[in-house]
Design a protein around this motif. Sequence first.
Motif, PDB file in Angstrom:
ATOM      1  N   ASN A  40     -46.752 -11.941 140.761  1.00  0.00           N
ATOM      2  CA  ASN A  40     -47.633 -13.107 140.728  1.00  0.00           C
ATOM      3  C   ASN A  40     -46.854 -14.336 141.155  1.00  0.00           C
ATOM      4  N   ARG A  41     -47.596 -15.342 141.670  1.00  0.00           N
ATOM      5  CA  ARG A  41     -46.901 -16.561 142.122  1.00  0.00           C
ATOM      6  C   ARG A  41     -46.144 -17.224 140.974  1.00  0.00           C
ATOM      7  N   ALA A  42     -46.666 -17.086 139.749  1.00  0.00           N
ATOM      8  CA  ALA A  42     -45.984 -17.673 138.595  1.00  0.00           C
ATOM      9  C   ALA A  42     -44.587 -17.072 138.425  1.00  0.00           C
ATOM     10  N   PRO A 121     -54.815  -6.081 136.498  1.00  0.00           N
ATOM     11  CA  PRO A 121     -55.036  -6.932 135.305  1.00  0.00           C
ATOM     12  C   PRO A 121     -55.101  -8.432 135.596  1.00  0.00           C
ATOM     13  N   GLU A 122     -54.131  -8.994 136.307  1.00  0.00           N
ATOM     14  CA  GLU A 122     -54.117 -10.453 136.511  1.00  0.00           C
ATOM     15  C   GLU A 122     -55.306 -10.913 137.331  1.00  0.00           C
ATOM     16  N   VAL A 123     -55.570 -10.229 138.432  1.00  0.00           N
ATOM     17  CA  VAL A 123     -56.655 -10.714 139.293  1.00  0.00           C
ATOM     18  C   VAL A 123     -58.009 -10.503 138.626  1.00  0.00           C
ATOM     19  N   GLY A 148     -58.606 -16.602 150.362  1.00  0.00           N
ATOM     20  CA  GLY A 148     -59.335 -15.350 150.137  1.00  0.00           C
ATOM     21  C   GLY A 148     -58.521 -14.094 150.356  1.00  0.00           C
ATOM     22  N   ALA A 149     -57.427 -14.192 151.107  1.00  0.00           N
ATOM     23  CA  ALA A 149     -56.640 -12.984 151.408  1.00  0.00           C
ATOM     24  C   ALA A 149     -55.557 -12.716 150.374  1.00  0.00           C
ATOM     25  N   GLY A 150     -55.393 -13.603 149.404  1.00  0.00           N
ATOM     26  CA  GLY A 150     -54.363 -13.395 148.373  1.00  0.00           C
ATOM     27  C   GLY A 150     -54.838 -12.403 147.328  1.00  0.00           C
ATOM     28  N   GLY A 151     -53.990 -12.145 146.348  1.00  0.00           N
ATOM     29  CA  GLY A 151     -54.373 -11.230 145.276  1.00  0.00           C
ATOM     30  C   GLY A 151     -55.640 -11.706 144.585  1.00  0.00           C
ATOM     31  N   ILE A 152     -55.635 -12.959 144.146  1.00  0.00           N
ATOM     32  CA  ILE A 152     -56.803 -13.526 143.470  1.00  0.00           C
ATOM     33  C   ILE A 152     -58.003 -13.557 144.412  1.00  0.00           C
ATOM     34  N   GLY A 153     -57.769 -14.016 145.623  1.00  0.00           N
ATOM     35  CA  GLY A 153     -58.863 -14.169 146.585  1.00  0.00           C
ATOM     36  C   GLY A 153     -59.576 -12.861 146.880  1.00  0.00           C
ATOM     37  N   GLY A 171     -58.610 -19.270 154.691  1.00  0.00           N
ATOM     38  CA  GLY A 171     -57.423 -18.453 154.923  1.00  0.00           C
ATOM     39  C   GLY A 171     -56.670 -18.988 156.121  1.00  0.00           C
ATOM     40  N   GLY A 172     -55.449 -18.467 156.313  1.00  0.00           N
ATOM     41  CA  GLY A 172     -54.554 -19.065 157.298  1.00  0.00           C
ATOM     42  C   GLY A 172     -54.494 -18.385 158.655  1.00  0.00           C
ATOM     43  N   THR A 173     -55.020 -17.154 158.775  1.00  0.00           N
ATOM     44  CA  THR A 173     -55.000 -16.490 160.086  1.00  0.00           C
ATOM     45  C   THR A 173     -56.327 -15.784 160.324  1.00  0.00           C
ATOM     46  N   TYR A 191     -58.068 -22.588 157.333  1.00  0.00           N
ATOM     47  CA  TYR A 191     -57.649 -23.893 156.800  1.00  0.00           C
ATOM     48  C   TYR A 191     -56.664 -24.611 157.728  1.00  0.00           C
ATOM     49  N   ARG A 192     -56.131 -23.896 158.727  1.00  0.00           N
ATOM     50  CA  ARG A 192     -55.160 -24.545 159.630  1.00  0.00           C
ATOM     51  C   ARG A 192     -55.855 -25.394 160.690  1.00  0.00           C
ATOM     52  N   ASP A 193     -57.046 -24.977 161.131  1.00  0.00           N
ATOM     53  CA  ASP A 193     -57.670 -25.766 162.204  1.00  0.00           C
ATOM     54  C   ASP A 193     -59.136 -26.110 161.950  1.00  0.00           C
ATOM     55  N   ASN A 215     -56.826 -22.764 144.310  1.00  0.00           N
ATOM     56  CA  ASN A 215     -55.407 -22.471 144.097  1.00  0.00           C
ATOM     57  C   ASN A 215     -54.512 -23.630 144.521  1.00  0.00           C
ATOM     58  N   MET A 216     -55.098 -24.684 145.124  1.00  0.00           N
ATOM     59  CA  MET A 216     -54.279 -25.707 145.785  1.00  0.00           C
ATOM     60  C   MET A 216     -54.015 -26.937 144.922  1.00  0.00           C
ATOM     61  N   GLY A 217     -54.880 -27.201 143.929  1.00  0.00           N
ATOM     62  CA  GLY A 217     -54.635 -28.339 143.048  1.00  0.00           C
ATOM     63  C   GLY A 217     -54.793 -29.663 143.767  1.00  0.00           C
ATOM     64  N   ALA A 218     -53.762 -30.503 143.680  1.00  0.00           N
ATOM     65  CA  ALA A 218     -53.845 -31.891 144.145  1.00  0.00           C
ATOM     66  C   ALA A 218     -54.329 -32.016 145.592  1.00  0.00           C
ATOM     67  N   LYS A 219     -53.780 -31.200 146.473  1.00  0.00           N
ATOM     68  CA  LYS A 219     -54.060 -31.356 147.899  1.00  0.00           C
ATOM     69  C   LYS A 219     -55.551 -31.262 148.227  1.00  0.00           C
ATOM     70  N   TYR A 220     -56.281 -30.438 147.474  1.00  0.00           N
ATOM     71  CA  TYR A 220     -57.699 -30.217 147.778  1.00  0.00           C
ATOM     72  C   TYR A 220     -58.648 -30.898 146.795  1.00  0.00           C
ATOM     73  N   THR A 262     -57.370 -24.118 134.129  1.00  0.00           N
ATOM     74  CA  THR A 262     -56.961 -23.167 133.090  1.00  0.00           C
ATOM     75  C   THR A 262     -55.727 -22.384 133.517  1.00  0.00           C
ATOM     76  N   THR A 263     -55.036 -21.865 132.523  1.00  0.00           N
ATOM     77  CA  THR A 263     -54.010 -20.869 132.796  1.00  0.00           C
ATOM     78  C   THR A 263     -54.168 -19.734 131.789  1.00  0.00           C
ATOM     79  N   LEU A 264     -54.059 -18.530 132.278  1.00  0.00           N
ATOM     80  CA  LEU A 264     -54.297 -17.345 131.453  1.00  0.00           C
ATOM     81  C   LEU A 264     -53.108 -17.069 130.543  1.00  0.00           C
ATOM     82  N   SER A 314     -43.048 -15.685 151.713  1.00  0.00           N
ATOM     83  CA  SER A 314     -43.340 -15.820 153.152  1.00  0.00           C
ATOM     84  C   SER A 314     -44.834 -15.995 153.393  1.00  0.00           C
ATOM     85  N   GLY A 315     -45.657 -15.491 152.464  1.00  0.00           N
ATOM     86  CA  GLY A 315     -47.114 -15.572 152.637  1.00  0.00           C
ATOM     87  C   GLY A 315     -47.635 -14.539 153.633  1.00  0.00           C
ATOM     88  N   ASP A 316     -46.800 -13.601 154.050  1.00  0.00           N
ATOM     89  CA  ASP A 316     -47.237 -12.609 155.044  1.00  0.00           C
ATOM     90  C   ASP A 316     -48.044 -11.466 154.437  1.00  0.00           C
TER      91      ASP A 316
HETATM   92  N1  LIG Z   1     -54.164 -20.188 136.155  1.00  0.00           N
HETATM   93  C1  LIG Z   1     -54.071 -18.877 136.062  1.00  0.00           C
HETATM   94  O1  LIG Z   1     -54.324 -18.291 135.019  1.00  0.00           O
HETATM   95  C2  LIG Z   1     -53.672 -18.091 137.284  1.00  0.00           C
HETATM   96  C3  LIG Z   1     -53.581 -16.693 137.221  1.00  0.00           C
HETATM   97  C4  LIG Z   1     -53.233 -16.001 138.404  1.00  0.00           C
HETATM   98  C5  LIG Z   1     -52.979 -16.723 139.569  1.00  0.00           C
HETATM   99  N2  LIG Z   1     -53.046 -18.072 139.566  1.00  0.00           N
HETATM  100  C6  LIG Z   1     -52.798 -18.876 140.779  1.00  0.00           C
HETATM  101  O2  LIG Z   1     -53.729 -18.488 141.753  1.00  0.00           O
HETATM  102  C7  LIG Z   1     -53.168 -18.709 143.045  1.00  0.00           C
HETATM  103  C8  LIG Z   1     -53.316 -17.460 143.884  1.00  0.00           C
HETATM  104  O3  LIG Z   1     -52.507 -16.431 143.308  1.00  0.00           O
HETATM  105  P1  LIG Z   1     -52.291 -15.063 144.082  1.00  0.00           P
HETATM  106  O4  LIG Z   1     -51.668 -14.112 143.141  1.00  0.00           O
HETATM  107  O5  LIG Z   1     -53.544 -14.691 144.778  1.00  0.00           O
HETATM  108  O6  LIG Z   1     -51.202 -15.495 145.170  1.00  0.00           O
HETATM  109  P2  LIG Z   1     -51.032 -14.985 146.664  1.00  0.00           P
HETATM  110  O7  LIG Z   1     -51.452 -13.559 146.773  1.00  0.00           O
HETATM  111  O8  LIG Z   1     -49.653 -15.334 147.079  1.00  0.00           O
HETATM  112  O9  LIG Z   1     -52.068 -15.861 147.488  1.00  0.00           O
HETATM  113  C9  LIG Z   1     -51.832 -17.202 147.788  1.00  0.00           C
HETATM  114  C10 LIG Z   1     -52.952 -17.681 148.659  1.00  0.00           C
HETATM  115  O10 LIG Z   1     -52.803 -19.070 148.932  1.00  0.00           O
HETATM  116  C11 LIG Z   1     -53.411 -19.281 150.180  1.00  0.00           C
HETATM  117  N3  LIG Z   1     -53.085 -20.579 150.750  1.00  0.00           N
HETATM  118  C12 LIG Z   1     -51.885 -21.064 151.145  1.00  0.00           C
HETATM  119  N4  LIG Z   1     -52.042 -22.307 151.662  1.00  0.00           N
HETATM  120  C13 LIG Z   1     -53.355 -22.593 151.610  1.00  0.00           C
HETATM  121  C14 LIG Z   1     -54.154 -23.706 151.999  1.00  0.00           C
HETATM  122  N5  LIG Z   1     -53.610 -24.800 152.549  1.00  0.00           N
HETATM  123  N6  LIG Z   1     -55.491 -23.645 151.796  1.00  0.00           N
HETATM  124  C15 LIG Z   1     -56.062 -22.567 151.235  1.00  0.00           C
HETATM  125  N7  LIG Z   1     -55.368 -21.480 150.839  1.00  0.00           N
HETATM  126  C16 LIG Z   1     -54.044 -21.493 151.034  1.00  0.00           C
HETATM  127  C17 LIG Z   1     -52.889 -18.136 150.999  1.00  0.00           C
HETATM  128  O11 LIG Z   1     -53.705 -17.984 152.160  1.00  0.00           O
HETATM  129  P3  LIG Z   1     -53.112 -17.291 153.528  1.00  0.00           P
HETATM  130  O12 LIG Z   1     -52.339 -16.079 153.080  1.00  0.00           O
HETATM  131  O13 LIG Z   1     -54.330 -16.958 154.288  1.00  0.00           O
HETATM  132  O14 LIG Z   1     -52.239 -18.325 154.167  1.00  0.00           O
HETATM  133  C18 LIG Z   1     -53.027 -16.986 150.018  1.00  0.00           C
HETATM  134  O15 LIG Z   1     -54.274 -16.372 150.131  1.00  0.00           O
HETATM  135  C19 LIG Z   1     -51.711 -19.111 142.818  1.00  0.00           C
HETATM  136  O16 LIG Z   1     -51.616 -20.503 142.920  1.00  0.00           O
HETATM  137  C20 LIG Z   1     -51.437 -18.637 141.412  1.00  0.00           C
HETATM  138  O17 LIG Z   1     -50.418 -19.367 140.782  1.00  0.00           O
HETATM  139  C21 LIG Z   1     -53.383 -18.758 138.445  1.00  0.00           C
END
Ligand SMILES: NC(=O)c1ccc[n+]([C@@H]2O[C@H](COP(=O)([O-])OP(=O)(O)OC[C@H]3O[C@@H](n4cnc5c(N)ncnc54)[C@H](OP(=O)(O)O)[C@@H]3O)[C@@H](O)[C@H]2O)c1
Length: 325
Positions: A40-42, A121-123, A148-153, A171-173, A191-193, A215-220, A262-264, A314-316
Amino acid sequence: MRAVIATEPGGPEVLTVAELPDPEAGPGEVVLDVAAAGLNRADLLQRMGFYPPPPGASDVMGMECSGTVAAVGPDVEGWSVGDRACALLAGGGYATKVAVPAGQLMPIPDGVDLVTAAALPEVACTVWSNVFMVAGLQPGEAFLVHGGAGGIGTMAIQLASELGAKVFTTGGTAEKLAACAALGADVTINYRDEDFVEVIREVTDGRGVDVILDNMGAKYLGRNVDTLATEGRLVIIGMQGGTRAELDINALLRKRGAIIATTLRSRPTAEKSAICASVVEHVWPLVAEGLVQPIVHGTMPLAEARAAHALMESGDHMGKILLTT
Ligand SMILES: NC(=O)c1ccc[n+]([C@@H]2O[C@H](COP(=O)([O-])OP(=O)(O)OC[C@H]3O[C@@H](n4cnc5c(N)ncnc54)[C@H](OP(=O)(O)O)[C@@H]3O)[C@@H](O)[C@H]2O)c1
């Protein structure tokens, strides 16, 4: 047991495998022989020294895992040695053994193998608790999930779409957005263009979306509020775009909007247990039917935790990265 620890705060290179004492099953707890742990990103923040585990939790990273019950502590009902399960953890997943409060243990949905179950479990708990239990997304409503392409997304798109919402995602690509569409996203935005506010305004005839999972907080923050429909709910779960921003209260008032953050991880065991029970009741049947699938980018051995962290940074990746024991 073997566990991945960070020798000091820093980059992926500070991760190393160490021998630590086996955990014991205290009252209300179960010890699992871990098969796999989800990243997880945390975990990245914890490795860098910015996100210490909650009081009482293991110092070892890892907020979710799958495995086999190795020991059952006092006051635990319903679990026996040898049962297979997945678990939401406050920490300790990057190890061959972990102690878990029994309420945070979930059976593995039918059709999911033991290792892949670590991706759930987390997602499942994050998306179900925030989008459905807290924000109350309804069939027919419009839903935006960023990333949308991340674990949560990938989980959010599938669940919202399956439960009858119109799903927008960023998403980014082009490749990742195509995968999001295949999972059920109705409208994908690069989100890039592209400006998601403009795209959503156009597609919804100016109405906006009812629920946003951000997932972006302040920026969005400002743009998310601009994108909310009347009585819309913005749920912030990440800080990938920073923590401090200005908010136009008037914009929120006029929409009678709500912002929830929130945070879990820091929630008390009783709350996490209630979320797990709700996930087992509502989400697991959809997984068992194959309507919602765990999306796994790849699995690596525990000893390759450095490479796994570097990949996530890397975000790949797309979907979840797992470490196997
Ligand atoms: N609060 C909680 O309880 C909780 C629990 C779990 C996760 N989270 C948070 O949820 C977020 C996602 O977690 P994850 O596990 O899914 O991580 P992850 O798989 O690494 O996914 C991160 C996502 O962020 C996207 N992203 C990056 N820059 C962006 C932008 N400018 N605009 C929109 N999207 C952008 C990426 O998109 P691309 O790959 O397309 O670039 C990717 O889909 C994280 O911030 C994590 O800390 C919070």
